[in-house]
Design a protein around this motif. Structure first.
Motif, PDB file in Angstrom:
ATOM      1  N   PRO A  65     -72.869 -29.835  75.978  1.00 18.91           N
ATOM      2  CA  PRO A  65     -72.784 -30.627  75.383  1.00 18.91           C
ATOM      3  C   PRO A  65     -71.927 -30.369  73.723  1.00 18.91           C
ATOM      4  N   ASP A  66     -71.530 -30.253  73.382  1.00 18.49           N
ATOM      5  CA  ASP A  66     -69.761 -30.239  72.632  1.00 18.49           C
ATOM      6  C   ASP A  66     -69.145 -31.012  73.534  1.00 18.49           C
ATOM      7  N   CYS A  67     -69.454 -32.231  74.353  1.00 13.06           N
ATOM      8  CA  CYS A  67     -68.144 -32.289  75.147  1.00 13.06           C
ATOM      9  C   CYS A  67     -67.921 -33.857  74.605  1.00 13.06           C
ATOM     10  N   ARG A  68     -67.503 -34.711  74.514  1.00 10.40           N
ATOM     11  CA  ARG A  68     -67.397 -36.340  74.448  1.00 10.40           C
ATOM     12  C   ARG A  68     -66.561 -37.441  75.271  1.00 10.40           C
ATOM     13  N   LEU A  69     -67.347 -37.459  75.568  1.00 10.56           N
ATOM     14  CA  LEU A  69     -66.485 -39.316  76.451  1.00 10.56           C
ATOM     15  C   LEU A  69     -65.889 -40.527  75.969  1.00 10.56           C
ATOM     16  N   VAL A  70     -64.663 -40.070  76.014  1.00 11.37           N
ATOM     17  CA  VAL A  70     -64.093 -41.571  75.614  1.00 11.37           C
ATOM     18  C   VAL A  70     -63.734 -42.593  76.321  1.00 11.37           C
ATOM     19  N   ALA A  71     -63.192 -44.220  75.968  1.00  9.88           N
ATOM     20  CA  ALA A  71     -63.579 -44.542  76.830  1.00  9.88           C
ATOM     21  C   ALA A  71     -62.186 -45.565  77.507  1.00  9.88           C
ATOM     22  N   GLY A  72     -63.143 -45.605  78.634  1.00  8.83           N
ATOM     23  CA  GLY A  72     -62.633 -45.576  80.120  1.00  8.83           C
ATOM     24  C   GLY A  72     -62.965 -44.183  80.956  1.00  8.83           C
ATOM     25  N   ALA A  73     -63.604 -43.540  80.299  1.00  4.88           N
ATOM     26  CA  ALA A  73     -64.111 -42.320  81.534  1.00  4.88           C
ATOM     27  C   ALA A  73     -64.702 -42.898  82.295  1.00  4.88           C
ATOM     28  N   ILE A  74     -65.424 -43.314  82.114  1.00  4.47           N
ATOM     29  CA  ILE A  74     -66.228 -42.926  83.448  1.00  4.47           C
ATOM     30  C   ILE A  74     -65.670 -43.923  84.323  1.00  4.47           C
ATOM     31  N   GLU A  75     -65.167 -45.373  84.246  1.00  9.08           N
ATOM     32  CA  GLU A  75     -64.094 -46.366  85.680  1.00  9.08           C
ATOM     33  C   GLU A  75     -63.595 -44.713  85.864  1.00  9.08           C
ATOM     34  N   GLY A  76     -62.530 -44.183  85.071  1.00 10.66           N
ATOM     35  CA  GLY A  76     -62.035 -43.369  86.006  1.00 10.66           C
ATOM     36  C   GLY A  76     -61.947 -42.191  86.658  1.00 10.66           C
ATOM     37  N   LEU A  77     -62.890 -41.825  85.901  1.00 10.20           N
ATOM     38  CA  LEU A  77     -63.860 -40.756  87.035  1.00 10.20           C
ATOM     39  C   LEU A  77     -63.861 -41.745  88.564  1.00 10.20           C
ATOM     40  N   LYS A  78     -64.998 -42.858  88.206  1.00 10.49           N
ATOM     41  CA  LYS A  78     -65.803 -42.839  89.541  1.00 10.49           C
ATOM     42  C   LYS A  78     -64.335 -44.168  90.660  1.00 10.49           C
ATOM     43  N   ALA A  79     -62.937 -44.249  90.221  1.00  4.72           N
ATOM     44  CA  ALA A  79     -61.604 -44.463  90.495  1.00  4.72           C
ATOM     45  C   ALA A  79     -61.641 -43.259  91.635  1.00  4.72           C
ATOM     46  N   VAL A  80     -61.606 -41.834  90.824  1.00  7.60           N
ATOM     47  CA  VAL A  80     -60.680 -41.345  91.670  1.00  7.60           C
ATOM     48  C   VAL A  80     -61.447 -40.953  92.442  1.00  7.60           C
ATOM     49  N   LEU A  81     -63.243 -40.962  92.188  1.00  8.77           N
ATOM     50  CA  LEU A  81     -64.154 -40.442  93.246  1.00  8.77           C
ATOM     51  C   LEU A  81     -64.037 -41.431  94.647  1.00  8.77           C
ATOM     52  N   HIS A  82     -63.582 -42.502  94.422  1.00  7.90           N
ATOM     53  CA  HIS A  82     -63.651 -43.370  95.401  1.00  7.90           C
ATOM     54  C   HIS A  82     -62.938 -43.619  96.123  1.00  7.90           C
ATOM     55  N   GLU A  83     -61.457 -43.251  95.690  1.00 12.86           N
ATOM     56  CA  GLU A  83     -59.849 -43.026  96.377  1.00 12.86           C
ATOM     57  C   GLU A  83     -60.485 -41.914  97.632  1.00 12.86           C
ATOM     58  N   HIS A  84     -61.230 -41.008  96.938  1.00 12.97           N
ATOM     59  CA  HIS A  84     -60.821 -40.008  97.504  1.00 12.97           C
ATOM     60  C   HIS A  84     -62.365 -39.825  98.740  1.00 12.97           C
ATOM     61  N   ALA A  85     -63.199 -40.675  98.275  1.00 13.88           N
ATOM     62  CA  ALA A  85     -64.241 -40.920  98.832  1.00 13.88           C
ATOM     63  C   ALA A  85     -63.863 -39.495 100.441  1.00 13.88           C
ATOM     64  N   LEU A  86     -64.925 -39.292 101.096  1.00 12.67           N
ATOM     65  CA  LEU A  86     -64.818 -38.261 102.632  1.00 12.67           C
ATOM     66  C   LEU A  86     -66.325 -39.680 103.103  1.00 12.67           C
ATOM     67  N   THR A  87     -65.083 -39.872 104.328  1.00 12.80           N
ATOM     68  CA  THR A  87     -65.514 -40.813 105.566  1.00 12.80           C
ATOM     69  C   THR A  87     -66.447 -40.092 106.128  1.00 12.80           C
ATOM     70  N   ALA A  88     -68.013 -40.771 106.777  1.00 13.05           N
ATOM     71  CA  ALA A  88     -69.048 -40.081 107.599  1.00 13.05           C
ATOM     72  C   ALA A  88     -67.899 -39.986 109.122  1.00 13.05           C
ATOM     73  N   LEU A  89     -68.042 -39.311 109.714  1.00 15.98           N
ATOM     74  CA  LEU A  89     -67.877 -38.465 110.708  1.00 15.98           C
ATOM     75  C   LEU A  89     -68.989 -39.360 111.902  1.00 15.98           C
TER      76      LEU A  89
END
Length: 115
Positions: A91-115
């Motif tokens: 609760p003492d953290c704040r998101l800055v502009a672009g934070a979610i898009e940045g996090l999504k980009a990293v997640l998609h870049e490192h997404a695991l593929t189905a085996l």
């Protein structure tokens, strides 16, 4: 209600205005997108849940009658959402502009593929 693109899990214990500011930063960052926050309250007595409820439908509150701790609170929040992306935020953290898009980009870049 449209399914949320992201759920924020916030464990709260007497965070007061900090909780409100954190939720506002999420609302600002996801403006125009469906989102939800699951606030797990650990028996606060400072009125912080009333502040969270002012956000209306995107915010759901789970009220614990005792302080069950951070880990258990996170688990409660995770069990309460089906959003494809989950942000665990204090609760003492704040998101800055672009934070979610940045996090999504990293997640998609490192997404695991189905085996």
């Amino acid at each position: 209600m449209t399914a949320p693109v992201l759920a924020a899990i916030v464990v709260n214990y007497n965070a007061g205005d900090e909780l409100q500011r954190s939720l506002q930063s999420i609302a600002d960052e996801l403006d125009g997108q469906p989102w939800e926050a699951v606030v797990v309250d650990n028996a606060s007595i400072d009125g912080s849940i009333a502040l969270a409820e002012r956000f209306g439908a995107p915010v759901r509150c789970i009220r614990n009658s005792v302080n069950v701790g951070f880990g258990r609170g996170i688990n409660q929040g995770l069990a309460a959402t089906r959003a494809p992306l989950v942000l665990i935020i204090n609760p003492d953290c704040r998101l800055v502009a672009g934070a979610i898009e940045g996090l999504k980009a990293v997640l998609h870049e490192h997404a695991l593929t189905a085996l």
